[in-house]
Design a protein around this motif. Structure first.
Motif, PDB file in Angstrom:
ATOM      1  N   ASP A  64       0.868  -1.181   0.000  1.00 48.86           N
ATOM      2  CA  ASP A  64       0.000   0.000   0.000  1.00 48.86           C
ATOM      3  C   ASP A  64       0.903   1.229   0.000  1.00 48.86           C
ATOM      4  O   ASP A  64       2.120   1.113   0.116  1.00 48.86           O
ATOM      5  CB  ASP A  64      -0.896  -0.027   1.236  1.00 48.86           C
ATOM      6  N   ILE A  65       0.293   2.403  -0.103  1.00 48.35           N
ATOM      7  CA  ILE A  65       1.078   3.643  -0.155  1.00 48.35           C
ATOM      8  C   ILE A  65       1.220   4.320   1.200  1.00 48.35           C
ATOM      9  O   ILE A  65       1.989   5.246   1.355  1.00 48.35           O
ATOM     10  CB  ILE A  65       0.492   4.639  -1.184  1.00 48.35           C
ATOM     11  N   PRO A  71       4.999  -6.196  10.226  1.00 45.33           N
ATOM     12  CA  PRO A  71       5.648  -7.237   9.416  1.00 45.33           C
ATOM     13  C   PRO A  71       4.718  -7.681   8.283  1.00 45.33           C
ATOM     14  O   PRO A  71       3.504  -7.743   8.457  1.00 45.33           O
ATOM     15  CB  PRO A  71       5.864  -8.391  10.404  1.00 45.33           C
ATOM     16  N   GLY A  72       5.284  -7.976   7.150  1.00 42.77           N
ATOM     17  CA  GLY A  72       4.483  -8.413   6.012  1.00 42.77           C
ATOM     18  C   GLY A  72       3.920  -7.262   5.204  1.00 42.77           C
ATOM     19  O   GLY A  72       3.078  -7.453   4.336  1.00 42.77           O
ATOM     20  N   TYR A  73       4.397  -6.052   5.486  1.00 40.02           N
ATOM     21  CA  TYR A  73       3.913  -4.870   4.774  1.00 40.02           C
ATOM     22  C   TYR A  73       5.030  -4.312   3.901  1.00 40.02           C
ATOM     23  O   TYR A  73       6.189  -4.255   4.312  1.00 40.02           O
ATOM     24  CB  TYR A  73       3.460  -3.796   5.765  1.00 40.02           C
ATOM     25  N   HIS A  74       4.661  -3.880   2.707  1.00 37.93           N
ATOM     26  CA  HIS A  74       5.609  -3.237   1.806  1.00 37.93           C
ATOM     27  C   HIS A  74       4.990  -1.927   1.317  1.00 37.93           C
ATOM     28  O   HIS A  74       3.889  -1.931   0.779  1.00 37.93           O
ATOM     29  CB  HIS A  74       5.938  -4.122   0.611  1.00 37.93           C
ATOM     30  N   ARG A  75       5.692  -0.826   1.527  1.00 37.97           N
ATOM     31  CA  ARG A  75       5.181   0.476   1.084  1.00 37.97           C
ATOM     32  C   ARG A  75       5.495   0.694  -0.395  1.00 37.97           C
ATOM     33  O   ARG A  75       6.629   0.546  -0.832  1.00 37.97           O
ATOM     34  CB  ARG A  75       5.786   1.609   1.897  1.00 37.97           C
ATOM     35  N   LEU A  76       4.467   1.037  -1.146  1.00 38.84           N
ATOM     36  CA  LEU A  76       4.608   1.304  -2.576  1.00 38.84           C
ATOM     37  C   LEU A  76       4.861   2.777  -2.828  1.00 38.84           C
ATOM     38  O   LEU A  76       4.435   3.626  -2.048  1.00 38.84           O
ATOM     39  CB  LEU A  76       3.323   0.890  -3.312  1.00 38.84           C
ATOM     40  N   THR A  77       5.504   3.058  -3.929  1.00 38.92           N
ATOM     41  CA  THR A  77       5.718   4.424  -4.367  1.00 38.92           C
ATOM     42  C   THR A  77       4.821   4.663  -5.575  1.00 38.92           C
ATOM     43  O   THR A  77       4.960   3.966  -6.586  1.00 38.92           O
ATOM     44  CB  THR A  77       7.194   4.653  -4.758  1.00 38.92           C
ATOM     45  N   PRO A  78       3.867   5.603  -5.469  1.00 45.15           N
ATOM     46  CA  PRO A  78       2.977   5.868  -6.607  1.00 45.15           C
ATOM     47  C   PRO A  78       3.761   6.171  -7.884  1.00 45.15           C
ATOM     48  O   PRO A  78       4.784   6.859  -7.855  1.00 45.15           O
ATOM     49  CB  PRO A  78       2.162   7.078  -6.147  1.00 45.15           C
ATOM     50  N   GLY A  79       3.304   5.619  -8.987  1.00 41.54           N
ATOM     51  CA  GLY A  79       3.939   5.857 -10.272  1.00 41.54           C
ATOM     52  C   GLY A  79       5.093   4.921 -10.587  1.00 41.54           C
ATOM     53  O   GLY A  79       5.632   4.941 -11.683  1.00 41.54           O
ATOM     54  N   LYS A  80       5.500   4.114  -9.613  1.00 38.60           N
ATOM     55  CA  LYS A  80       6.579   3.149  -9.841  1.00 38.60           C
ATOM     56  C   LYS A  80       5.984   1.745  -9.876  1.00 38.60           C
ATOM     57  O   LYS A  80       4.994   1.466  -9.202  1.00 38.60           O
ATOM     58  CB  LYS A  80       7.632   3.245  -8.745  1.00 38.60           C
ATOM     59  N   PRO A  81       6.604   0.844 -10.635  1.00 39.51           N
ATOM     60  CA  PRO A  81       6.062  -0.523 -10.719  1.00 39.51           C
ATOM     61  C   PRO A  81       6.190  -1.272  -9.394  1.00 39.51           C
ATOM     62  O   PRO A  81       7.001  -0.904  -8.537  1.00 39.51           O
ATOM     63  CB  PRO A  81       6.923  -1.177 -11.802  1.00 39.51           C
ATOM     64  N   LEU A  82       5.390  -2.319  -9.246  1.00 41.61           N
ATOM     65  CA  LEU A  82       5.483  -3.156  -8.054  1.00 41.61           C
ATOM     66  C   LEU A  82       6.866  -3.793  -7.999  1.00 41.61           C
ATOM     67  O   LEU A  82       7.389  -4.241  -9.017  1.00 41.61           O
ATOM     68  CB  LEU A  82       4.415  -4.247  -8.084  1.00 41.61           C
ATOM     69  N   PRO A  83       7.468  -3.854  -6.822  1.00 40.33           N
ATOM     70  CA  PRO A  83       8.839  -4.362  -6.708  1.00 40.33           C
ATOM     71  C   PRO A  83       8.924  -5.878  -6.515  1.00 40.33           C
ATOM     72  O   PRO A  83       9.784  -6.375  -5.802  1.00 40.33           O
ATOM     73  CB  PRO A  83       9.349  -3.630  -5.468  1.00 40.33           C
TER      74      PRO A  83
END
Length: 110
Positions: A64-65, A71-83
Motif C-alpha cells: 500500500d502507499i 511485518p508483512g507490509y511493503h510500502r509502494l511508491t505511486p507511479g513506480k512498478p510493483l517491486p
C-alpha cells in the motif's frame, strides 16, 4: 465476485472462499498472496492488515502507499512498478482499491 457491494465484510468473506482453495494446496508457493491496498487504520489508531488478521496462516504481503511498520507490509511508491518478481505470488487481490477506481477504468486497472 462480480456484482458484490464494496462492503468490507462481504469482500473479505468472498476472498476467504477463494483463498480457502489455496490453503488446501500442498505446495507452499501456491499459498502466497499479494494484497494491494490492504492496509487499514482503525478508529482507535491501530494499524491493521485485515487479510493477515483474518487468515493468519496465509503467506501474504500487503502493499500500500501508507507508511506502516507491521511485518508483512511493503510500502509502494505511486507511479513506480510493483517491486515483486513475476509469478512470485499465486494470487493478487485488491479489494480495498477497486472502490477508489472509477467504474469505467476498473477493467483496465485489473
Amino acid at each position: 465476485m462480480k456484482g458484490m457491494t464494496f462492503d468490507q465484510t462481504e469482500r473479505y468473506r468472498g476472498a476467504g472462499l477463494i483463498l480457502d482453495t489455496f490453503f488446501r494446496q500442498p505446495e507452499r508457493h501456491l499459498r502466497r498472496v499479494l494484497d494491494v491496498g490492504g492496509y487499514f487504520h482503525t478508529l482507535h489508531g491501530e494499524e491493521l492488515l485485515p487479510l493477515q488478521k483474518m487468515f493468519p496462516g496465509l503467506d501474504s504481503i500487503v502493499a500500500d502507499i501508507t507508511p506502516c511498520s507491521l511485518p508483512g507490509y511493503h510500502r509502494l511508491t505511486p507511479g513506480k512498478p510493483l517491486p515483486f518478481d513475476n509469478q512470485e505470488f499465486a494470487v493478487t487481490i485488491c479489494m480495498d482499491v477497486l472502490e477508489h477506481v472509477p467504474q469505467d477504468q476498473r477493467e483496465s486497472f485489473l
